[in-house]
Write a protein that holds these residues in place. Structure first.
Motif, PDB file in Angstrom:
ATOM      1  N   ARG A 179       0.837  -1.207   0.000  1.00 33.30           N
ATOM      2  CA  ARG A 179       0.000   0.000   0.000  1.00 33.30           C
ATOM      3  C   ARG A 179       0.870   1.254   0.000  1.00 33.30           C
ATOM      4  O   ARG A 179       1.787   1.378   0.815  1.00 33.30           O
ATOM      5  N   PRO A 180       0.579   2.199  -0.906  1.00 30.61           N
ATOM      6  CA  PRO A 180       1.350   3.449  -0.939  1.00 30.61           C
ATOM      7  C   PRO A 180       1.220   4.234   0.359  1.00 30.61           C
ATOM      8  O   PRO A 180       0.242   4.098   1.094  1.00 30.61           O
ATOM      9  N   GLY A 181       2.188   5.074   0.613  1.00 33.46           N
ATOM     10  CA  GLY A 181       2.212   5.859   1.850  1.00 33.46           C
ATOM     11  C   GLY A 181       1.250   7.036   1.834  1.00 33.46           C
ATOM     12  O   GLY A 181       0.617   7.340   0.822  1.00 33.46           O
ATOM     13  N   MET A 182       1.177   7.715   2.960  1.00 36.26           N
ATOM     14  CA  MET A 182       0.266   8.841   3.155  1.00 36.26           C
ATOM     15  C   MET A 182       0.561  10.015   2.215  1.00 36.26           C
ATOM     16  O   MET A 182      -0.299  10.835   1.961  1.00 36.26           O
ATOM     17  N   LEU A 183       1.765  10.086   1.691  1.00 33.20           N
ATOM     18  CA  LEU A 183       2.142  11.207   0.832  1.00 33.20           C
ATOM     19  C   LEU A 183       1.645  11.023  -0.605  1.00 33.20           C
ATOM     20  O   LEU A 183       1.824  11.909  -1.432  1.00 33.20           O
ATOM     21  N   SER A 184       1.037   9.876  -0.879  1.00 37.39           N
ATOM     22  CA  SER A 184       0.503   9.594  -2.221  1.00 37.39           C
ATOM     23  C   SER A 184      -0.984   9.258  -2.119  1.00 37.39           C
ATOM     24  O   SER A 184      -1.385   8.110  -2.320  1.00 37.39           O
TER      25      SER A 184
ATOM     26  N   ALA B 259      -5.628   5.681  -2.756  1.00 37.82           N
ATOM     27  CA  ALA B 259      -7.056   5.468  -3.041  1.00 37.82           C
ATOM     28  C   ALA B 259      -7.230   4.403  -4.126  1.00 37.82           C
ATOM     29  O   ALA B 259      -8.118   3.553  -4.039  1.00 37.82           O
ATOM     30  N   LYS B 260      -6.381   4.437  -5.139  1.00 37.56           N
ATOM     31  CA  LYS B 260      -6.446   3.428  -6.202  1.00 37.56           C
ATOM     32  C   LYS B 260      -6.148   2.041  -5.636  1.00 37.56           C
ATOM     33  O   LYS B 260      -6.829   1.070  -5.944  1.00 37.56           O
ATOM     34  N   TRP B 261      -5.121   1.957  -4.786  1.00 37.46           N
ATOM     35  CA  TRP B 261      -4.748   0.680  -4.185  1.00 37.46           C
ATOM     36  C   TRP B 261      -5.901   0.142  -3.331  1.00 37.46           C
ATOM     37  O   TRP B 261      -6.238  -1.037  -3.407  1.00 37.46           O
ATOM     38  N   ASP B 262      -6.524   1.030  -2.550  1.00 40.82           N
ATOM     39  CA  ASP B 262      -7.653   0.631  -1.698  1.00 40.82           C
ATOM     40  C   ASP B 262      -8.821   0.127  -2.541  1.00 40.82           C
ATOM     41  O   ASP B 262      -9.491  -0.841  -2.169  1.00 40.82           O
ATOM     42  N   ALA B 263      -9.077   0.782  -3.679  1.00 42.49           N
ATOM     43  CA  ALA B 263     -10.174   0.366  -4.555  1.00 42.49           C
ATOM     44  C   ALA B 263      -9.898  -1.017  -5.126  1.00 42.49           C
ATOM     45  O   ALA B 263     -10.806  -1.848  -5.245  1.00 42.49           O
ATOM     46  N   TRP B 264      -8.664  -1.283  -5.464  1.00 47.42           N
ATOM     47  CA  TRP B 264      -8.285  -2.596  -5.994  1.00 47.42           C
ATOM     48  C   TRP B 264      -8.388  -3.646  -4.893  1.00 47.42           C
ATOM     49  O   TRP B 264      -8.944  -4.726  -5.086  1.00 47.42           O
ATOM     50  N   LYS B 265      -7.888  -3.323  -3.705  1.00 48.41           N
ATOM     51  CA  LYS B 265      -7.912  -4.248  -2.571  1.00 48.41           C
ATOM     52  C   LYS B 265      -9.353  -4.615  -2.192  1.00 48.41           C
ATOM     53  O   LYS B 265      -9.633  -5.738  -1.792  1.00 48.41           O
ATOM     54  N   ALA B 266     -10.285  -3.664  -2.387  1.00 50.45           N
ATOM     55  CA  ALA B 266     -11.686  -3.877  -2.007  1.00 50.45           C
ATOM     56  C   ALA B 266     -12.354  -4.979  -2.829  1.00 50.45           C
ATOM     57  O   ALA B 266     -13.334  -5.576  -2.382  1.00 50.45           O
ATOM     58  N   VAL B 267     -11.838  -5.269  -4.017  1.00 53.93           N
ATOM     59  CA  VAL B 267     -12.453  -6.293  -4.879  1.00 53.93           C
ATOM     60  C   VAL B 267     -11.546  -7.514  -5.024  1.00 53.93           C
ATOM     61  O   VAL B 267     -11.724  -8.339  -5.914  1.00 53.93           O
ATOM     62  N   GLU B 268     -10.606  -7.651  -4.119  1.00 56.54           N
ATOM     63  CA  GLU B 268      -9.590  -8.697  -4.212  1.00 56.54           C
ATOM     64  C   GLU B 268     -10.154 -10.120  -4.257  1.00 56.54           C
ATOM     65  O   GLU B 268      -9.575 -10.986  -4.894  1.00 56.54           O
ATOM     66  N   GLY B 269     -11.289 -10.365  -3.638  1.00 58.23           N
ATOM     67  CA  GLY B 269     -11.836 -11.716  -3.602  1.00 58.23           C
ATOM     68  C   GLY B 269     -12.517 -12.163  -4.885  1.00 58.23           C
ATOM     69  O   GLY B 269     -12.850 -13.340  -5.043  1.00 58.23           O
ATOM     70  N   LYS B 270     -12.721 -11.269  -5.822  1.00 53.35           N
ATOM     71  CA  LYS B 270     -13.423 -11.606  -7.065  1.00 53.35           C
ATOM     72  C   LYS B 270     -12.499 -12.344  -8.029  1.00 53.35           C
ATOM     73  O   LYS B 270     -11.311 -12.049  -8.108  1.00 53.35           O
ATOM     74  N   SER B 271     -13.084 -13.262  -8.797  1.00 55.97           N
ATOM     75  CA  SER B 271     -12.315 -13.905  -9.862  1.00 55.97           C
ATOM     76  C   SER B 271     -12.139 -12.891 -10.983  1.00 55.97           C
ATOM     77  O   SER B 271     -12.845 -11.874 -11.038  1.00 55.97           O
ATOM     78  N   LYS B 272     -11.215 -13.154 -11.902  1.00 53.82           N
ATOM     79  CA  LYS B 272     -11.009 -12.230 -13.021  1.00 53.82           C
ATOM     80  C   LYS B 272     -12.297 -12.106 -13.840  1.00 53.82           C
ATOM     81  O   LYS B 272     -12.662 -11.021 -14.262  1.00 53.82           O
ATOM     82  N   GLU B 273     -12.983 -13.230 -14.053  1.00 54.59           N
ATOM     83  CA  GLU B 273     -14.223 -13.217 -14.840  1.00 54.59           C
ATOM     84  C   GLU B 273     -15.312 -12.405 -14.142  1.00 54.59           C
ATOM     85  O   GLU B 273     -16.038 -11.646 -14.781  1.00 54.59           O
ATOM     86  N   GLU B 274     -15.431 -12.577 -12.831  1.00 55.64           N
ATOM     87  CA  GLU B 274     -16.432 -11.832 -12.059  1.00 55.64           C
ATOM     88  C   GLU B 274     -16.127 -10.339 -12.106  1.00 55.64           C
ATOM     89  O   GLU B 274     -17.032  -9.507 -12.274  1.00 55.64           O
ATOM     90  N   ALA B 275     -14.848  -9.984 -11.992  1.00 55.75           N
ATOM     91  CA  ALA B 275     -14.452  -8.577 -12.050  1.00 55.75           C
ATOM     92  C   ALA B 275     -14.758  -7.996 -13.434  1.00 55.75           C
ATOM     93  O   ALA B 275     -15.220  -6.862 -13.546  1.00 55.75           O
TER      94      ALA B 275
END
Length: 89
Positions: free
Chosen positions: A45-50, A55-71
């Motif tokens: 995860r990027p640091g507080m200065l970025s 936010a992009k990393w958090d958005a990606w992490k939020a859907v981590e459990g989905k399969s590629k097809e589901e995503a």
């Protein structure tokens, strides 16, 4: 048309969404796109200065459990929804 082809078509369409598209919706699309094309988060995860990268990393992490097809399916659905909202605005 297969799921992958439809996904690629909607990835192009996503670039034509109006500038009024909220950052929240853009981040949802970003996370789904990364999950569909790369899979689970593979970076720290990027640091507080970025804040944008974080936010992009958090958005990606939020859907981590989905399969590629589901995503891919969720991404297509979200782009369609945003297109409809833009057309009726």
């Amino acid at each position: 048309m297969g799921l992958k082809e439809e996904f690629e078509e909607y990835a192009v369409k996503a670039k034509t969404l109006p500038e009024t598209t909220t950052n929240e919706n853009k981040l949802i699309l970003y996370g789904l796109y990364k999950q569909a094309t790369i899979g689970p988060v593979n970076t720290s995860r990027p640091g507080m200065l970025s804040p944008m990268d974080r936010a992009k990393w958090d958005a990606w992490k939020a859907v981590e459990g989905k399969s590629k097809e589901e995503a891919m399916g969720d991404y297509i659905t979200k782009v369609k929804q945003l297109q409809e909202e833009a057309a009726s605005a």
